[in-house]
Design a protein around this motif. Structure first.
Motif, PDB file in Angstrom:
ATOM      1  N   THR A   1     -46.248 -44.925 -12.866  1.00  0.00           N
ATOM      2  CA  THR A   1     -47.558 -44.361 -12.511  1.00  0.00           C
ATOM      3  C   THR A   1     -47.518 -43.676 -11.158  1.00  0.00           C
ATOM      4  O   THR A   1     -46.845 -44.137 -10.246  1.00  0.00           O
ATOM      5  N   ASN A   2     -48.279 -42.580 -11.057  1.00  0.00           N
ATOM      6  CA  ASN A   2     -48.578 -41.999  -9.751  1.00  0.00           C
ATOM      7  C   ASN A   2     -50.045 -42.283  -9.466  1.00  0.00           C
ATOM      8  O   ASN A   2     -50.919 -41.920 -10.266  1.00  0.00           O
ATOM      9  N   LEU A   3     -50.294 -42.982  -8.375  1.00  0.00           N
ATOM     10  CA  LEU A   3     -51.678 -43.355  -8.040  1.00  0.00           C
ATOM     11  C   LEU A   3     -52.171 -42.526  -6.862  1.00  0.00           C
ATOM     12  O   LEU A   3     -51.474 -42.390  -5.858  1.00  0.00           O
TER      13      LEU A   3
ATOM     14  N   TYR B   1     -51.781 -47.316 -22.709  1.00  0.00           N
ATOM     15  CA  TYR B   1     -50.983 -46.448 -21.839  1.00  0.00           C
ATOM     16  C   TYR B   1     -51.812 -45.288 -21.287  1.00  0.00           C
ATOM     17  O   TYR B   1     -51.781 -45.002 -20.084  1.00  0.00           O
TER      18      TYR B   1
ATOM     19  N   ARG C   1     -49.554 -40.060 -15.071  1.00  0.00           N
ATOM     20  CA  ARG C   1     -48.236 -40.510 -15.539  1.00  0.00           C
ATOM     21  C   ARG C   1     -47.173 -39.469 -15.185  1.00  0.00           C
ATOM     22  O   ARG C   1     -47.469 -38.257 -15.154  1.00  0.00           O
TER      23      ARG C   1
ATOM     24  N   ALA D   1     -52.598 -49.986 -15.217  1.00  0.00           N
ATOM     25  CA  ALA D   1     -51.998 -48.680 -14.922  1.00  0.00           C
ATOM     26  C   ALA D   1     -50.652 -48.863 -14.252  1.00  0.00           C
ATOM     27  O   ALA D   1     -49.689 -48.138 -14.531  1.00  0.00           O
ATOM     28  N   ASP D   2     -50.573 -49.844 -13.371  1.00  0.00           N
ATOM     29  CA  ASP D   2     -49.351 -50.064 -12.622  1.00  0.00           C
ATOM     30  C   ASP D   2     -48.305 -50.816 -13.450  1.00  0.00           C
ATOM     31  O   ASP D   2     -47.111 -50.536 -13.378  1.00  0.00           O
TER      32      ASP D   2
ATOM     33  N   VAL E   1     -54.949 -41.993 -11.862  1.00  0.00           N
ATOM     34  CA  VAL E   1     -53.638 -42.341 -12.420  1.00  0.00           C
ATOM     35  C   VAL E   1     -53.073 -41.122 -13.133  1.00  0.00           C
ATOM     36  O   VAL E   1     -53.711 -40.578 -14.037  1.00  0.00           O
TER      37      VAL E   1
ATOM     38  N   PRO F   1     -55.768 -46.801 -19.194  1.00  0.00           N
ATOM     39  CA  PRO F   1     -55.744 -48.152 -18.627  1.00  0.00           C
ATOM     40  C   PRO F   1     -57.104 -48.525 -18.043  1.00  0.00           C
ATOM     41  O   PRO F   1     -57.714 -47.718 -17.339  1.00  0.00           O
TER      42      PRO F   1
ATOM     43  N   LEU G   1     -55.218 -37.247 -17.024  1.00  0.00           N
ATOM     44  CA  LEU G   1     -55.166 -38.315 -16.027  1.00  0.00           C
ATOM     45  C   LEU G   1     -56.212 -39.370 -16.370  1.00  0.00           C
ATOM     46  O   LEU G   1     -56.998 -39.201 -17.293  1.00  0.00           O
TER      47      LEU G   1
END
Lengths: 319, 363
Positions: free
Chosen positions: B241-243, B226, B289, B235-236, B287, B229, B357
């Motif tokens: 996730t915020n990419l 988690y 979270r 990650a997705d 990435v 990743p 991150l």
């Protein structure tokens, strides 16, 4: 619909909220009865009336060889039936015929279903091959098997010729072989019915059960014993009763091949009834035999309905 | 202490159906007594891999060892592993006790020993009173436990579980997750669990192998999967996730400077979680979270600062999901603790610690 008719406005009745008779005719059972009436009338005409006629006939004395006795009503035909050894022999032969066709058809149908269950190539062709006998009319089946059983040039004797311990025999004339020969012809004609049932039953067994059994070291035989057979038990029960009814009612193959002979060795209930009516011309006694046959069939139908009910309850669960 | 011989070893397993490579050169070592989960989306090859181990699928190439013995070509019934199926595969015409004892019976065990084993296992799954019931008289959770007991009955070297909780409702599934883990601890058996449910994988496993397109992309503890990743897919796939698309501007000691849109973020180089380390000028993905964000401006030096407009919020009891749209129309997902006293449409400031991150090479 009924809900709509029952709604009442503040100031009075809605249209359709009429008398109890009109309610009966437009709602619930009365409505169903009206809808079913045409079918009930047709059924009553084609089934009910002949049965009633047969019942009345069984108490009468319609014998074309003794026309003078006509109009004598009573229990005499039933009294005669109870002590008629020929009748009970025919019932016994019907039971043998029924048992033979049931066992033969089940063994053949289950083997064919197991054989064609997992076929990938030519699957449709293989299944069609096993269904062909069903499409052949019983009369044609009887004629073909009659030629095959023929003593001098029949194919069965030809095939068995190389076997040193078997003498040529006239299958349909020998008292010992006539009934088994008829059973074989009947099995060939009707096993596809059981085959379709078994095939459907086999396809309804989840593959995971076999995979779980394989992992648990169950051999192919044990998989058949512990999974296939128990899982097919409901289907088998239905097939058995269905084949019993078909076997008991069977007529054309026996009649065409032996007519009940030799010396009554293949005289089942249906053939005896026919011979009594159209050879001895004793229609009243034949009607009495028909009533007995109907009662025996009815008992089997009741068993069938119970089995079906159990099968529905047991579907997917414990059997 | 770890046993020197692993419970299961997979070496270069490949399996294809026509042109489709379902398992693509997978190697995996599973130590004894471990609860490992093969996690991945439908069609990633996880179930095929499990079926290869148990002998229900035949790999095209590769080697499978159980307890150090090569079982690649052994028949399913000769392998010392058992499987719990997705639909349990309980025999409907047998009682619970007969189901549990079936494997022992097939092994030729004596009836009294089978009965003892059944009783023992019914106590293990805490259902001692259902021995004479049929499967259709059991609840989903009870069937699941009976299936587990049946698989454990012949004392296998490892137990393989193919999405066995899929048919249960959420509450029961959570109960069963705890129960499964407890049973695994009590028996000390190696459990190989297959699921597409990341929450299930995270809550039960000692190790998670994330699979994608027939390959294992990462094998690690749930926490590391988690937090760190190794690929964008992980990650997705694991968690929300915020990419952010970024470029490495500079490397300076143990820090990287990333250019993210108009902003420049200075982040620890240790936060590069992909196997390949990016060079200067290379594109990377950042990435973050949802729960890594804090609401409000930060005075802490080095924190990443963002702002946007709150477009939507969803109350979930223990937390609130916020949707925030930044000035460059990027939609961010933020998890916050209730109560939240910000109305939809209001401007909102967010910050995140630079070591909270993950950076993955490539996009």
């Amino acid at each position: 619909m009924s809900g709509f008719n029952n709604k009442k406005g503040k100031g009075g009745r809605l249209a359709g909220d009429g008398s109890s008779l009109s309610n009966f005719l437009t709602e619930g059972r009365g409505f169903l009865l009206i809808m079913l009436l045409p079918a009930l009338l047709v059924l009553g005409f084609v089934i009910g009336l002949p049965m009633l006629k047969a019942l009345i006939l069984s108490f009468d004395t319609i014998n074309f060889r003794r026309p003078a006795a006509a109009g004598t009503f009573g229990w005499h035909n039933y009294e005669k039936l109870v002590f008629d050894a020929q009748v009970w022999n025919a019932v016994w032969r019907s039971a043998l015929y029924m048992g033979g066709t049931v066992i033969g058809s089940i063994v053949l149908a289950l083997s064919a279903a197991l054989l064609t269950r997992r076929i990938v190539r030519f699957r449709a062709l293989a299944r069609l091959t096993f269904l062909i006998p069903w499409t052949v009319p019983a009369v044609v089946t009887a004629l073909v098997w009659g030629v095959m059983y023929e003593g001098n040039f029949g194919v069965i004797n030809r095939l068995l010729d190389p076997l040193p311990f078997l003498d040529r025999t006239d299958w349909l004339i020998d008292r010992d072989t006539a009934l088994p020969a008829l059973i074989l012809a009947q099995v060939w004609n009707e096993f596809p019915v059981a085959y379709i049932f078994f095939l459907a039953g086999l396809h309804s067994i989840p593959d995971e059960l076999y995979e779980a059994a394989r992992i648990d070291r169950a051999s192919a035989f044990n998989q058949f014993r512990y999974i296939t057979l128990p899982q097919l038990s409901s289907v088998t029960a239905v097939i058995v009763v269905l084949l019993m009814i078909m076997g008991f009612k069977s007529f054309p193959i026996i009649f065409i091949l032996t007519g009940g002979g030799p010396a009554g060795a293949t005289e089942t209930m249906t053939v005896l009834t026919y011979n009594t009516a159209f050879r001895k011309l004793d229609f009243s006694y034949a009607a009495t035999l028909g009533i007995l046959a109907v009662l025996i069939s009815l008992a089997m139908v009741l068993v069938y309905l119970r089995v079906m009910k159990r099968a529905e309850r047991g579907a997917g669960g414990a059997v | 202490m770890t046993d020197p011989v692993p419970a299961i070893e997979l070496k270069n397993i490949c399996k294809a159906y026509g042109a489709l490579r379902v398992i693509d050169d997978v190697s995996l070592t599973i130590e004894r007594g471990v609860f490992i989960t093969l996690l991945g989306p439908s069609g990633c090859g996880k179930s095929t891999l499990l079926r290869s181990i148990v002998g229900l699928a035949e790999p095209d190439s590769g080697t499978i060892l159980v307890d150090g013995k090569d079982i690649t070509n052994a028949a399913a019934h000769n392998r010392p592993v058992k499987m719990v199926f997705q639909d349990y595969a309980l025999f409907p015409h047998m009682t619970v006790a007969q189901n549990i004892g079936f494997g022992c019976e097939m092994q030729g065990m004596e009836k009294s020993a089978i009965a003892r084993r059944s009783t023992e296992l019914l106590e293990l799954i805490r259902l001692p009173d259902i021995a004479n019931r049929y499967p259709d008289a059991l609840s989903g959770g009870q069937r699941q436990r009976v299936a587990l007991a049946r698989a454990l009955a012949p004392d296998p070297a490892a137990l393989l579980l193919d999405e066995p909780l899929g048919a249960l409702d959420l509450k029961l599934r959570q109960d069963m997750q705890r129960e499964l883990k407890a049973i695994q601890r009590r028996t000390g058996k190696t459990f190989v669990f297959v699921t597409h449910d990341q929450q299930e994988a995270m809550s039960m496993s000692d190790l998670v192998a994330v699979m994608n397109k027939g390959k294992i992309e990462q094998l690690d503890s749930p926490e590391n999967i988690y937090a760190n990743p190794a690929t964008l897919f992980i990650a997705d796939f694991v968690g929300a996730t915020n990419l952010f698309e970024a470029t490495v501007e500079a490397k300076d000691g143990d820090h990287l400077t990333l250019s993210v849109g108009d902003a420049h973020w200075r982040v620890p180089a240790a936060r590069v979680t992909s196997h390949r380390k990016p060079d200067v000028g290379e594109a990377v993905s950042v990435v973050i979270r949802p729960e890594a964000f804090d609401i409000g401006a930060s005075r802490r030096k080095g924190d990443i600062q963002l702002s946007g407009r709150l477009t939507d919020q969803t109350y979930l009891g223990d937390r609130v999901h916020l949707n925030v749209e930044t000035a460059d129309e990027k939609s961010l997902l933020v998890d916050a603790r209730p109560p939240i006293s910000i109305g939809e449409g209001a401007e909102i400031r967010l910050h995140c610690r630079a070591d909270n991150l993950a950076i993955i090479a490539g996009r």
